[in-house]
Design a protein around this motif. Structure first.
Motif, PDB file in Angstrom:
ATOM      1  N   PHE A   1      37.396  98.197 -23.032  1.00 58.98           N
ATOM      2  CA  PHE A   1      36.615  96.969 -22.790  1.00 58.98           C
ATOM      3  C   PHE A   1      35.383  97.309 -21.967  1.00 58.98           C
ATOM      4  CE2 PHE A   1      40.568  97.233 -20.314  1.00 58.98           C
ATOM      5  CZ  PHE A   1      40.082  97.487 -19.040  1.00 58.98           C
TER       6      PHE A   1
ATOM      7  N   ILE B   1      31.908  95.003 -20.166  1.00 61.60           N
ATOM      8  CA  ILE B   1      31.139  93.765 -19.981  1.00 61.60           C
ATOM      9  C   ILE B   1      29.812  94.156 -19.313  1.00 61.60           C
ATOM     10  CG2 ILE B   1      31.071  91.547 -18.707  1.00 61.60           C
ATOM     11  CD1 ILE B   1      33.159  91.459 -20.937  1.00 61.60           C
TER      12      ILE B   1
ATOM     13  N   GLN C   1      29.426  90.609 -15.147  1.00 58.68           N
ATOM     14  CA  GLN C   1      30.705  91.047 -14.576  1.00 58.68           C
ATOM     15  C   GLN C   1      31.128  90.126 -13.424  1.00 58.68           C
ATOM     16  OE1 GLN C   1      30.388  95.231 -13.611  1.00 58.68           O
ATOM     17  NE2 GLN C   1      30.152  95.819 -15.747  1.00 58.68           N
ATOM     18  N   ARG C   2      32.413  90.230 -13.068  1.00 59.89           N
ATOM     19  CA  ARG C   2      33.016  89.471 -11.973  1.00 59.89           C
ATOM     20  C   ARG C   2      32.959  87.959 -12.196  1.00 59.89           C
ATOM     21  NH1 ARG C   2      34.923  92.668  -8.300  1.00 59.89           N
ATOM     22  NH2 ARG C   2      35.355  90.912  -6.925  1.00 59.89           N
ATOM     23  N   LYS C   3      33.078  87.587 -13.455  1.00 61.94           N
ATOM     24  CA  LYS C   3      33.178  86.164 -13.795  1.00 61.94           C
ATOM     25  C   LYS C   3      34.485  85.898 -14.538  1.00 61.94           C
ATOM     26  CE  LYS C   3      28.170  85.650 -14.183  1.00 61.94           C
ATOM     27  NZ  LYS C   3      27.033  85.608 -15.113  1.00 61.94           N
ATOM     28  N   GLY C   4      35.331  86.933 -14.592  1.00 61.05           N
ATOM     29  CA  GLY C   4      36.618  86.780 -15.266  1.00 61.05           C
ATOM     30  C   GLY C   4      36.549  86.979 -16.772  1.00 61.05           C
TER      31      GLY C   4
ATOM     32  N   ALA D   1      36.182  89.804 -18.601  1.00 60.33           N
ATOM     33  CA  ALA D   1      37.003  90.918 -19.105  1.00 60.33           C
ATOM     34  C   ALA D   1      38.466  90.492 -19.139  1.00 60.33           C
ATOM     35  CB  ALA D   1      36.824  92.162 -18.243  1.00 60.33           C
ATOM     36  N   THR D   2      38.918  89.884 -18.073  1.00 63.66           N
ATOM     37  CA  THR D   2      40.320  89.449 -18.004  1.00 63.66           C
ATOM     38  C   THR D   2      40.638  88.497 -19.154  1.00 63.66           C
ATOM     39  OG1 THR D   2      40.253  89.692 -15.611  1.00 63.66           O
ATOM     40  CG2 THR D   2      42.026  88.326 -16.504  1.00 63.66           C
TER      41      THR D   2
ATOM     42  N   ASN E   1      37.200 104.997 -11.886  1.00 63.91           N
ATOM     43  CA  ASN E   1      36.774 103.712 -12.454  1.00 63.91           C
ATOM     44  C   ASN E   1      37.633 102.573 -11.900  1.00 63.91           C
ATOM     45  OD1 ASN E   1      35.791 101.644 -13.996  1.00 63.91           O
ATOM     46  ND2 ASN E   1      36.076 102.652 -15.978  1.00 63.91           N
TER      47      ASN E   1
ATOM     48  N   ARG F   1      41.781  98.285 -11.734  1.00 61.57           N
ATOM     49  CA  ARG F   1      42.264  97.009 -11.177  1.00 61.57           C
ATOM     50  C   ARG F   1      42.588  96.008 -12.283  1.00 61.57           C
ATOM     51  NH1 ARG F   1      38.728  97.659  -6.854  1.00 61.57           N
ATOM     52  NH2 ARG F   1      37.147  96.348  -7.824  1.00 61.57           N
ATOM     53  N   ARG F   2      41.721  95.954 -13.307  1.00 69.36           N
ATOM     54  CA  ARG F   2      41.985  95.018 -14.422  1.00 69.36           C
ATOM     55  C   ARG F   2      43.302  95.392 -15.108  1.00 69.36           C
ATOM     56  NH1 ARG F   2      41.341  91.468 -13.176  1.00 69.36           N
ATOM     57  NH2 ARG F   2      40.647  92.361 -11.270  1.00 69.36           N
TER      58      ARG F   2
HETATM   59  C1  COA Z   1      36.002  97.002 -16.092  1.00 73.58           C
HETATM   60  C2  COA Z   1      35.110  95.822 -16.467  1.00 73.58           C
HETATM   61  C3  COA Z   1      35.210  95.534 -17.954  1.00 73.58           C
HETATM   62  C4  COA Z   1      35.568  94.578 -15.675  1.00 73.58           C
HETATM   63  O1  COA Z   1      34.793  93.455 -16.168  1.00 73.58           O
HETATM   64  P1  COA Z   1      34.672  92.070 -15.417  1.00 73.58           P
HETATM   65  O2  COA Z   1      34.223  91.058 -16.442  1.00 73.58           O
HETATM   66  O3  COA Z   1      33.876  92.220 -14.195  1.00 73.58           O
HETATM   67  O4  COA Z   1      36.175  91.758 -15.032  1.00 73.58           O
HETATM   68  P2  COA Z   1      36.704  90.389 -14.413  1.00 73.58           P
HETATM   69  O5  COA Z   1      35.550  89.495 -14.076  1.00 73.58           O
HETATM   70  O6  COA Z   1      37.763  89.857 -15.312  1.00 73.58           O
HETATM   71  O7  COA Z   1      37.401  90.887 -13.061  1.00 73.58           O
HETATM   72  C5  COA Z   1      36.616  91.601 -12.117  1.00 73.58           C
HETATM   73  C6  COA Z   1      36.765  91.021 -10.715  1.00 73.58           C
HETATM   74  O8  COA Z   1      36.107  89.771 -10.638  1.00 73.58           O
HETATM   75  C7  COA Z   1      36.992  88.811 -10.070  1.00 73.58           C
HETATM   76  N1  COA Z   1      36.651  87.501 -10.653  1.00 73.58           N
HETATM   77  C8  COA Z   1      37.198  86.906 -11.726  1.00 73.58           C
HETATM   78  N2  COA Z   1      36.619  85.735 -11.968  1.00 73.58           N
HETATM   79  C9  COA Z   1      35.681  85.597 -11.030  1.00 73.58           C
HETATM   80  C10 COA Z   1      34.735  84.591 -10.760  1.00 73.58           C
HETATM   81  N3  COA Z   1      34.658  83.475 -11.509  1.00 73.58           N
HETATM   82  N4  COA Z   1      33.904  84.796  -9.718  1.00 73.58           N
HETATM   83  C11 COA Z   1      33.969  85.906  -8.955  1.00 73.58           C
HETATM   84  N5  COA Z   1      34.848  86.913  -9.174  1.00 73.58           N
HETATM   85  C12 COA Z   1      35.691  86.731 -10.192  1.00 73.58           C
HETATM   86  C13 COA Z   1      38.358  89.291 -10.459  1.00 73.58           C
HETATM   87  O9  COA Z   1      39.349  88.749  -9.620  1.00 73.58           O
HETATM   88  C14 COA Z   1      38.186  90.768 -10.306  1.00 73.58           C
HETATM   89  O10 COA Z   1      38.292  91.123  -8.950  1.00 73.58           O
HETATM   90  P3  COA Z   1      39.031  92.475  -8.482  1.00 73.58           P
HETATM   91  O11 COA Z   1      38.395  93.605  -9.280  1.00 73.58           O
HETATM   92  O12 COA Z   1      38.732  92.558  -7.036  1.00 73.58           O
HETATM   93  O13 COA Z   1      40.461  92.323  -8.843  1.00 73.58           O
HETATM   94  C15 COA Z   1      33.633  96.112 -16.106  1.00 73.58           C
HETATM   95  O14 COA Z   1      33.560  96.535 -14.785  1.00 73.58           O
HETATM   96  C16 COA Z   1      32.973  97.122 -17.032  1.00 73.58           C
HETATM   97  O15 COA Z   1      32.496  96.782 -18.099  1.00 73.58           O
HETATM   98  N6  COA Z   1      32.908  98.400 -16.618  1.00 73.58           N
HETATM   99  C17 COA Z   1      32.203  99.420 -17.413  1.00 73.58           C
HETATM  100  C18 COA Z   1      32.899  99.776 -18.708  1.00 73.58           C
HETATM  101  C19 COA Z   1      34.208 100.476 -18.461  1.00 73.58           C
HETATM  102  O16 COA Z   1      34.271 101.400 -17.667  1.00 73.58           O
HETATM  103  N7  COA Z   1      35.258 100.013 -19.146  1.00 73.58           N
HETATM  104  C20 COA Z   1      36.583 100.546 -18.968  1.00 73.58           C
HETATM  105  C21 COA Z   1      36.828 101.744 -19.797  1.00 73.58           C
HETATM  106  S1  COA Z   1      38.225 101.415 -20.857  1.00 73.58           S
END
Ligand code: COA
Length: 187
Positions: free
Chosen positions: A101, A103, A108-111, A113-114, A141, A146-147
């Protein structure tokens, strides 16, 4: 394995996991031209739009060969692709696949990816009847680890110097999730 000429759409609350079209190349370029996003993603940073168009063609032809299923993650309210979710190394005989995955940094950090990955896991264990999903992650990473852990993946192994990415040798942590462990949890 999926039939048909394109990936099915998987809807979530705010997103739609869907087939990528040539017209999505510009949005994908925003995601994959960012060095922070590609650092641990196993992709060389895109330099121009032509590379993004090539990625879309690759994704489309890989689907037809059943070697890679890569969905665009569309933010429905804006009609924009904010990232992708993948099932790769599809192994129907052993009913397993590898999850990936990404984003875009601005989304990012808007939920997202989850939300996207939860839907994809449900699809993989449901419609695709997978038994096991794997993820291969760089130990540095942290956001990805964490995800995965929040989604219930277990750390299963550490593989040294497994990848040569952009001239850098990288280790891998291998994560696994079994169908019987997946409760469809929301994190
Ligand atoms: C890993 C990755 C996909 C996470 O994407 P993301 O969309 O930021 O993930 P989420 O928003 O679901 O979760 C990230 C954090 O935001 C938090 N969050 C979720 N909704 C939120 C919101 N509405 N506001 C603020 N923070 C929020 C989550 O609790 C999580 O916090 P934590 O990491 O402290 O547990 C992203 O960092 C990425 O693309 N990385 C580069 C590509 C990569 O390395 N991919 C993995 C290889 S397989």
């Amino acid at each position: 394995m999926l039939t048909g000429d394109r990936l099915p759409t998987i809807p979530t609350h705010r997103l739609r996991l869907r087939w990528l079209e040539d017209s999505d190349a510009r949005d994908l370029f925003v995601v994959f031209s960012d060095p922070v996003v590609v650092k641990y993603f196993g992709l060389t940073r895109m330099r121009d739009l032509a590379e993004s168009k090539e990625l879309v063609r690759h994704i489309q032809s890989s689907f037809r060969e059943h070697s890679l299923y890569q969905w665009g993650v569309e933010l429905v309210s804006e009609g924009r692709i904010v990232g992708t979710c993948t099932l790769s190394h599809l192994d129907p005989r052993n009913r397993r696949a590898e999850l990936g995955f990404a984003i875009g940094r601005g989304d990012q950090r808007k939920g997202y990816a989850t939300e996207a990955v939860q839907a994809l896991i449900a699809f993989a264990f449901g419609e695709l009847a997978m038994h096991r999903l794997e993820a291969d992650v760089d130990p540095r990473n942290k956001p990805s680890i964490r995800r995965l852990e929040a989604l219930g993946f277990q750390r299963e192994g550490y593989l040294r110097e497994r990848w040569l990415n952009d001239g850098e040798i990288q280790d891998t942590v291998l994560y696994g999730l079994l169908a019987r462990e997946w409760g469809g949890q929301t994190v």
